[in-house]
Design an enzyme around this catalytic site. Structure first.
Site: not given
Ligand code: C5P
Length: 295
Positions: A8, A100-102, A135
């Protein structure tokens, strides 16, 4: 069981205040593009993960692998034994800001659910996806959608036609958490307003107007990505010089996304960016495309 899943680009990321849970309140306009990973699931004695393709050596194979975690989460919630061999073929850049990981996690959920016959509803899959990462739910859904909350609360957006993109891939990746932390640091003396969707962006999508969309692209994380990776300014400038309708850091970066007028223009733009030597590779893709599907 093989599932194909898209990467994306975020057409808009409006980053609101930091929440008590460490996440930021977002308005996040996701757009799935035709750069696909494939995840195959086959019977095995435990959860095993193998990765090949673009940036495969940078993908963790241990407990941290998000596709493996997806398989274990599904097993845990359904009571099915956690036994699957996952094979991931990558084309989406690793740690590139294209989720990509998501995408691999979403594909692993769909592939294991089918292989194991656990037969979850779309809503149940979405809930597991949201637990895995902000994501992941969008990778199940694809198309174009607005994400609220930390990004997982999704509503599809009407978009007309097809948009032509060029992605300038960077050497190495950027940590999403590090980019959000840098964003907080850069804004520490500002009052951060609640995030809001851009009306100009929504109108451009509804009209299928690439020129208006290019002008409306916006990413609040971009200053932070540029601070951590100053070379990206050169990439964005090159895209602009070569006539992109708009250029933006994709997600938390370091991939840069450029919108072209047509498939032909995207081809020229990709060539020009490669020749200019500002990126590791320039690849073309179109959007929107559907989310994770069994092939
Ligand atoms: O949810 P995910 O593991 O993909 O998010 C990775 C990091 O990105 C989170 O640990 C956080 O530090 C940051 N993040 C954030 N606010 C969001 C999404 C992600 O601060 N809405």
């Amino acid at each position: 069981m093989t599932v194909r899943v898209p990467g994306k680009v975020n057409l808009q990321i409006s980053v609101g205040p930091l929440r008590a849970d460490g996440y930021h309140e977002l308005v996040n306009v996701f757009h799935a593009v035709s750069l696909y990973d494939e995840v195959s699931a086959a019977p095995s004695d435990r959860v095993r993960v193998r990765v090949s393709g673009e940036g495969a050596d940078q993908v963790p194979l241990d407990e941290d692998n998000l596709a493996g975690r997806a398989a274990r989460l599904l097993a845990d919630r359904t009571g099915h034994p956690a036994r699957v061999a996952l094979e991931i073929r990558k084309a989406i850049p690793v740690a590139g800001g294209m989720a990509g990981g998501s995408a691999d996690a979403a594909a692993a959920l769909v592939a294991c659910d089918a292989l194991w016959g656990t037969d979850l509803s779309a809503g149940e899959l979405h809930a597991l996806a949201a637990e895995l990462g902000s994501d992941v739910p969008f990778a199940l859904m694809g198309g174009t959608a607005v994400g609220r909350g930390r990004g997982e609360d999704l509503v599809p957006v009407t978009a007309r036609g097809t948009f032509h993109w060029v992605f300038a891939l960077a050497p190495g990746g950027l940590s999403t958490a590090a980019v959000y932390a840098e964003c907080d640091l850069l804004r520490r003396h500002e009052a951060v307003p609640e995030p809001a969707a851009s009306d100009a962006l929504m109108a451009a999508l509804a009209a299928g107007d690439a020129k208006a969309l290019g002008a409306a692209l916006a990413n609040d994380l971009q200053p932070a990505s540029l601070a951590l990776r100053p070379q990206l300014a050169k990439v964005l400038r090159a895209g602009e010089d070569f006539g992109a309708l708009g250029g933006i850091v994709s997600g938390s970066g370091p991939t840069c996304a450029f919108l072209a007028e047509s498939g032909r223009h995207a081809e020229e733009l990709a060539l020009a960016l490669s020749d200019a030597g500002v990126c590791r590779a320039a690849v073309r893709a179109t959007g929107p495309v559907p989310g994770a599907v069994i092939v």
